[in-house]
Design a protein around this motif. Structure first.
Motif, PDB file in Angstrom:
ATOM      1  N   CYS A  36       0.820  -0.975   0.056  1.00 20.87           N
ATOM      2  CA  CYS A  36      -0.046  -0.005   0.055  1.00 20.87           C
ATOM      3  C   CYS A  36       0.985   1.334  -0.074  1.00 20.87           C
ATOM      4  O   CYS A  36       0.679   2.165  -0.734  1.00 20.87           O
ATOM      5  N   PRO A  82       1.913   1.525  -6.681  1.00 21.82           N
ATOM      6  CA  PRO A  82       0.857   2.232  -6.704  1.00 21.82           C
ATOM      7  C   PRO A  82      -0.527   1.474  -6.391  1.00 21.82           C
ATOM      8  O   PRO A  82      -0.230   0.268  -6.405  1.00 21.82           O
ATOM      9  N   PRO A  99      -4.052   1.482  -7.468  1.00 21.61           N
ATOM     10  CA  PRO A  99      -5.377   2.166  -8.237  1.00 21.61           C
ATOM     11  C   PRO A  99      -6.564   1.615  -7.479  1.00 21.61           C
ATOM     12  O   PRO A  99      -6.625   0.690  -6.688  1.00 21.61           O
ATOM     13  N   ASP A 100      -7.539   2.383  -7.961  1.00 20.69           N
ATOM     14  CA  ASP A 100      -8.921   2.290  -7.324  1.00 20.69           C
ATOM     15  C   ASP A 100      -9.125   2.707  -5.824  1.00 20.69           C
ATOM     16  O   ASP A 100     -10.394   2.370  -5.506  1.00 20.69           O
ATOM     17  N   LEU A 101      -8.128   2.672  -5.076  1.00 22.66           N
ATOM     18  CA  LEU A 101      -8.387   2.752  -3.535  1.00 22.66           C
ATOM     19  C   LEU A 101      -8.872   4.429  -3.389  1.00 22.66           C
ATOM     20  O   LEU A 101      -8.571   5.244  -4.133  1.00 22.66           O
ATOM     21  N   LYS A 102     -10.052   4.352  -2.269  1.00 21.21           N
ATOM     22  CA  LYS A 102     -10.671   5.515  -1.996  1.00 21.21           C
ATOM     23  C   LYS A 102      -9.591   6.582  -1.607  1.00 21.21           C
ATOM     24  O   LYS A 102      -9.687   8.019  -2.036  1.00 21.21           O
ATOM     25  N   THR A 121      -9.372   4.236   6.222  1.00 22.79           N
ATOM     26  CA  THR A 121      -9.524   3.065   5.396  1.00 22.79           C
ATOM     27  C   THR A 121      -8.166   2.407   5.411  1.00 22.79           C
ATOM     28  O   THR A 121      -8.054   1.277   4.986  1.00 22.79           O
TER      29      THR A 121
END
Lengths: 113, 299
Positions: free
Chosen positions: A44, A48, A50-53, A89
């Motif tokens: 994390c 990279p 992608p798509d994480l809030k 998150t």
């Protein structure tokens, strides 16, 4: 010639021993911390995502500033709390890391420049 | 065909293709094959830690070369390379080598899949949401439902955090069209009922709802007892097991029609837009909204 080799050997042996003595336990802790970091955190925080809030912040120089990215104080206690409880998150690592593991991780985070 | 002979061929292929796919990354995997599916060219592997990519767990992987899947048998110990592309969104196995075949006979046959077929009715078991309130899928009769499974401590960015982030995007997009919003609902179910109690799910949900509890009226974060969880997961074709507070699981998103029937599954590839479109399409099959959002004024 042989004697020179022998003494060179001796010197380096002493040197290696001194190195082990001087930095042994903290270095070991940092190394174990690095392993844990690569295993649990790097996906994390270092790559990279992608798509994480919310994009996980980079953790270099985490302790160099007075505040963590969230604005909380940049202390060992606070960082341990973030790892155990998670933050928004970021998932909690509750019951998944030992006390020693947490110490090692924090020791390693201090070395990130 | 002998797998060993395949290796140089695969390797040459790898060498030839690496130049064009500069964004791919490679990691070494060691593990044991638990299941295989020739039709999808997939194997389920119980693997050791893969530093930088994934902790030890059991999960399905696509295998680049389908011939390799033919060769592999459950129980085989393997070494392989995990190749990731597209920022880790896509991943597959290459250069698969069998390191030990002796486990073949002792391997248990794969559990039979009981996954419900498209068109079948969903099981109507009780679920408990983030407020501790019991509900069932049938409570959403007249609404199109999108259901998925996560656990709050899931650390894999391409798994649960991605699913929840995608659902958050869908929730926000739908909120912009009140008619679709009124005819749809999202449900996220936890694999980890012991840890993911109502307050834990509430905290988790709020992080994805920009801290606004009003969002729960359109997106429930649910848990249930472990027996019912197993039944629901079986019905939707999911596999999971817990080990050391880490849960290995497959992924699944299920679209349920306003009549409570399974309409579609996504298990390996999907985009947020695709999920959202399918959900809106289902919502369109409802002729009149169940209840108008605001009472109409006379005149």
């Amino acid at each position: 010639m042989i004697r020179i080799m022998q003494s060179a050997c001796f010197v380096s042996a002493v040197f290696a021993f001194a190195l082990i003595l001087s930095g042994c336990s903290p270095k070991e802790s940092e190394l174990r911390g690095q392993e844990l970091f690569d295993l649990h955190c790097a996906v994390c925080h270092m790559g990279p995502t992608p798509d994480l809030k919310k994009r996980p912040p980079r953790l270099e120089k985490l302790f160099a500033l007075k505040q963590l990215p969230s604005g909380a104080p940049a202390t060992d206690t606070q960082v341990r709390k973030t790892i155990i409880e998670g933050l928004r998150t970021m998932p909690a690592f509750d019951k998944r890391l030992s006390d020693q593991g947490l110490d090692d991780l924090v020791a390693y985070l201090h070395t990130l420049k | 065909m002998n797998l060993q002979k395949l290796v140089p061929v695969v390797l040459t292929g790898v060498l030839l293709t690496t130049g064009c796919q500069s964004s791919t990354k490679r990691y070494n995997l060691r593990g044991q094959v638990l299941e295989k599916s020739i039709s999808t060219s997939e194997i389920t592997v119980k693997h050791e830690d893969i530093p930088g990519f994934m902790p030890a767990m059991t999960m399905p992987y696509k295998v680049k070369d389908p011939a390799v899947v033919q060769e592999l048998q459950p129980g085989d110990a393997i070494a392989a390379e995990v190749v990731t592309a597209n920022n880790g969104k896509d991943y597959w196995l290459e250069d698969v080598r069998i390191t030990d075949e002796s486990g073949r006979k002792s391997a248990k046959p794969a559990a039979p899949a009981h996954r419900l077929e498209v068109g079948e009715r969903v099981p109507d078991l009780p679920l408990i949401n983030q407020d501790g309130k019991t509900f069932r899928f049938s409570d959403f009769k007249g609404k199109a439902l999108l259901v998925t499974f996560v656990y709050t401590r899931c650390p894999m960015p391409t798994f649960c955090p991605r699913l929840s982030s995608q659902f958050a995007k869908i929730q926000n997009d739908l909120a912009k069209s009140p008619e679709d919003f009124a005819k749809t609902h999202l449900v996220t179910i936890s694999f980890d009922p012991k840890y993911d109690t109502a307050p834990v799910l509430r905290k988790y949900g709020l992080a994805y709802l920009d801290n606004d509890p009003a969002g729960f009226s359109h997106w429930d974060f649910a848990s249930t007892n472990s027996g019912d969880l197993r039944k629901i997961a079986d019905a939707f074709g999911l596999e999971y097991f817990e080990e050391d507070n880490q849960i290995s699981h497959t992924m699944d998103i299920v679209l349920i029609s306003p009549e409570g029937k399974i309409m579609k599954y996504w298990a390996t590839e999907w985009t947020t837009a695709e999920l959202e479109d399918a959900l809106r399409q289902q919502a369109k099959t409802v002729s009149t909204p169940q209840k108008p959002l605001t009472p109409r004024k006379a005149g």
